[in-house]
Design a protein around this motif. Sequence first.
Motif, PDB file in Angstrom:
ATOM      1  N   LYS A 176       0.856  -1.187   0.000  1.00 63.96           N
ATOM      2  CA  LYS A 176       0.000   0.000   0.000  1.00 63.96           C
ATOM      3  C   LYS A 176       0.886   1.230   0.000  1.00 63.96           C
ATOM      4  CE  LYS A 176      -3.920   2.197   2.252  1.00 63.96           C
ATOM      5  NZ  LYS A 176      -4.838   2.218   3.399  1.00 63.96           N
ATOM      6  N   ARG A 224       4.535   0.616  -0.099  1.00 66.88           N
ATOM      7  CA  ARG A 224       5.140  -0.078   1.035  1.00 66.88           C
ATOM      8  C   ARG A 224       4.599  -1.503   1.126  1.00 66.88           C
ATOM      9  NH1 ARG A 224       4.281   1.366   7.390  1.00 66.88           N
ATOM     10  NH2 ARG A 224       6.064   0.215   8.211  1.00 66.88           N
ATOM     11  N   SER A 225       5.500  -2.454   1.155  1.00 62.80           N
ATOM     12  CA  SER A 225       5.085  -3.850   1.222  1.00 62.80           C
ATOM     13  C   SER A 225       4.512  -4.162   2.602  1.00 62.80           C
ATOM     14  CB  SER A 225       6.279  -4.769   0.938  1.00 62.80           C
ATOM     15  OG  SER A 225       5.866  -6.113   0.978  1.00 62.80           O
ATOM     16  N   LEU A 226       3.344  -4.791   2.628  1.00 57.31           N
ATOM     17  CA  LEU A 226       2.678  -5.126   3.887  1.00 57.31           C
ATOM     18  C   LEU A 226       2.784  -6.620   4.207  1.00 57.31           C
ATOM     19  CD1 LEU A 226      -0.606  -3.017   3.473  1.00 57.31           C
ATOM     20  CD2 LEU A 226       1.507  -2.381   4.670  1.00 57.31           C
ATOM     21  N   PRO A 268      -6.054  -2.385   7.788  1.00 50.85           N
ATOM     22  CA  PRO A 268      -6.968  -1.383   8.353  1.00 50.85           C
ATOM     23  C   PRO A 268      -7.851  -0.730   7.289  1.00 50.85           C
ATOM     24  CG  PRO A 268      -4.746  -1.074   9.208  1.00 50.85           C
ATOM     25  CD  PRO A 268      -4.651  -2.067   8.102  1.00 50.85           C
ATOM     26  N   LYS A 318     -11.883  -3.543   8.211  1.00 50.75           N
ATOM     27  CA  LYS A 318     -10.687  -4.206   7.696  1.00 50.75           C
ATOM     28  C   LYS A 318     -10.844  -4.411   6.190  1.00 50.75           C
ATOM     29  CE  LYS A 318      -8.795  -4.849  11.768  1.00 50.75           C
ATOM     30  NZ  LYS A 318      -7.565  -4.114  12.181  1.00 50.75           N
ATOM     31  N   VAL A 342       5.265  -5.343   8.193  1.00 53.80           N
ATOM     32  CA  VAL A 342       5.073  -4.198   9.094  1.00 53.80           C
ATOM     33  C   VAL A 342       4.820  -4.734  10.504  1.00 53.80           C
ATOM     34  CG1 VAL A 342       4.189  -2.698   7.277  1.00 53.80           C
ATOM     35  CG2 VAL A 342       2.604  -4.146   8.565  1.00 53.80           C
ATOM     36  N   GLY A 363      -3.723  -6.361  14.453  1.00 55.59           N
ATOM     37  CA  GLY A 363      -2.879  -5.262  14.933  1.00 55.59           C
ATOM     38  C   GLY A 363      -1.882  -4.763  13.910  1.00 55.59           C
ATOM     39  N   MET A 364      -2.281  -4.796  12.663  1.00 50.93           N
ATOM     40  CA  MET A 364      -1.345  -4.366  11.621  1.00 50.93           C
ATOM     41  C   MET A 364      -1.232  -2.832  11.610  1.00 50.93           C
ATOM     42  SD  MET A 364      -1.393  -5.279   7.555  1.00 50.93           S
ATOM     43  CE  MET A 364      -1.822  -6.959   7.911  1.00 50.93           C
ATOM     44  N   GLU A 365      -0.028  -2.339  11.632  1.00 49.88           N
ATOM     45  CA  GLU A 365       0.236  -0.897  11.631  1.00 49.88           C
ATOM     46  C   GLU A 365       0.722  -0.489  10.244  1.00 49.88           C
ATOM     47  OE1 GLU A 365      -0.473   1.115  13.982  1.00 49.88           O
ATOM     48  OE2 GLU A 365      -0.962  -0.350  15.548  1.00 49.88           O
ATOM     49  N   THR A 366      -0.169   0.219   9.524  1.00 52.73           N
ATOM     50  CA  THR A 366       0.242   0.659   8.190  1.00 52.73           C
ATOM     51  C   THR A 366       0.661   2.115   8.161  1.00 52.73           C
ATOM     52  OG1 THR A 366      -2.045   1.208   7.691  1.00 52.73           O
ATOM     53  CG2 THR A 366      -1.294  -1.005   7.086  1.00 52.73           C
ATOM     54  N   HIS A 367       0.514   2.811   9.320  1.00 47.23           N
ATOM     55  CA  HIS A 367       0.958   4.191   9.465  1.00 47.23           C
ATOM     56  C   HIS A 367       0.361   5.132   8.455  1.00 47.23           C
ATOM     57  CE1 HIS A 367       3.845   2.756  12.395  1.00 47.23           C
ATOM     58  NE2 HIS A 367       4.301   1.888  11.507  1.00 47.23           N
ATOM     59  N   ASP A 368      -0.855   4.803   7.993  1.00 44.50           N
ATOM     60  CA  ASP A 368      -1.509   5.744   7.078  1.00 44.50           C
ATOM     61  C   ASP A 368      -2.951   5.988   7.499  1.00 44.50           C
ATOM     62  OD1 ASP A 368      -2.258   3.411   4.392  1.00 44.50           O
ATOM     63  OD2 ASP A 368      -2.687   3.386   6.550  1.00 44.50           O
ATOM     64  N   GLY A 415      -7.123  -8.275   7.439  1.00 43.29           N
ATOM     65  CA  GLY A 415      -6.599  -7.607   8.611  1.00 43.29           C
ATOM     66  C   GLY A 415      -6.014  -6.236   8.306  1.00 43.29           C
TER      67      GLY A 415
END
Lengths: 142, 129
Positions: A104, A107-109, A128, A134, B101, B123-128, A126
């Motif tokens: 996204k 940036r690779s997730l 956000p 989600k 992440v 609890g994934m943190e994508t910071h966006d 999962g």
Amino acid sequence: MKTTIHVAALAAAILALAGPMALAQGDAVLVRLVAADNSEAGDGNGELADVLPLLKDNLRFKSYQLLASGKVATGGTQPTAVGLGYSILVTKQGANTFSVDVSKGGRSLVKTRVILAPRQPVMLGGFPYNDDGKVIVVVSLP
Amino acid sequence: MKRVRWQQIRATLREQCQPPPLRSADEFWADFRARQQLVPQIADDPLAVPPRFAVSWLPALTGLAIVALVAVLFTKNLHTPPPTPVQAARLSEVEEVEVMVEYGGLMIMQDAESRGTLVWVTGMETHDG
């Protein structure tokens, strides 16, 4: 003798036609982007009929909405944008084995390697979405 | 060798073989009805099939048919492979997952009933946002 030759030629022609068709089926996978939240009840207008039982049985969201859907080529090197800033890169590694990378904003997730069976989707979830939702990436053979 | 003439033979036969005495019609029919009421009437024909032999064909044929039927069924069972159990369709599999992440937990589920595989990252943190 002539009959044998004709049968062999026919079989060769069938194989020649069937070969590329079989390869073409493995050139792309179907990717769907699903938003799950508790805003209001929804079921994706029937476009998620094959995955809704799994989602509803294992997750506790009220609404599942299909945000985007399309085939993603498995031979590319650049991620394919699928919506909401998400991109998918699918690489074929075997007969039905694929690496699926979800990113996204560049940036690779998540990176994963899956073996896809016909009509058996894999859901990566999962990510956000809004406040309490989600995003789920559904990957399946077309 | 002494030759006997045909007329002499005929005369000799007539002397030795006396014809049966003639009976009255009432006596003949009375005897006929008496014989008719004898059951069973056994034919006095040496070429006719004895009743006992004829009746014995029925159980013999029945037995033969049963044996043939059992043999056919047995042979069919020998050559028919046992039914193979219905194999459930294979589910998709997740061989490897790497979360790039920060995250809280990872769950992989294969749901055989709903026919699908779910990878869930908490609890994934994508910071966006």
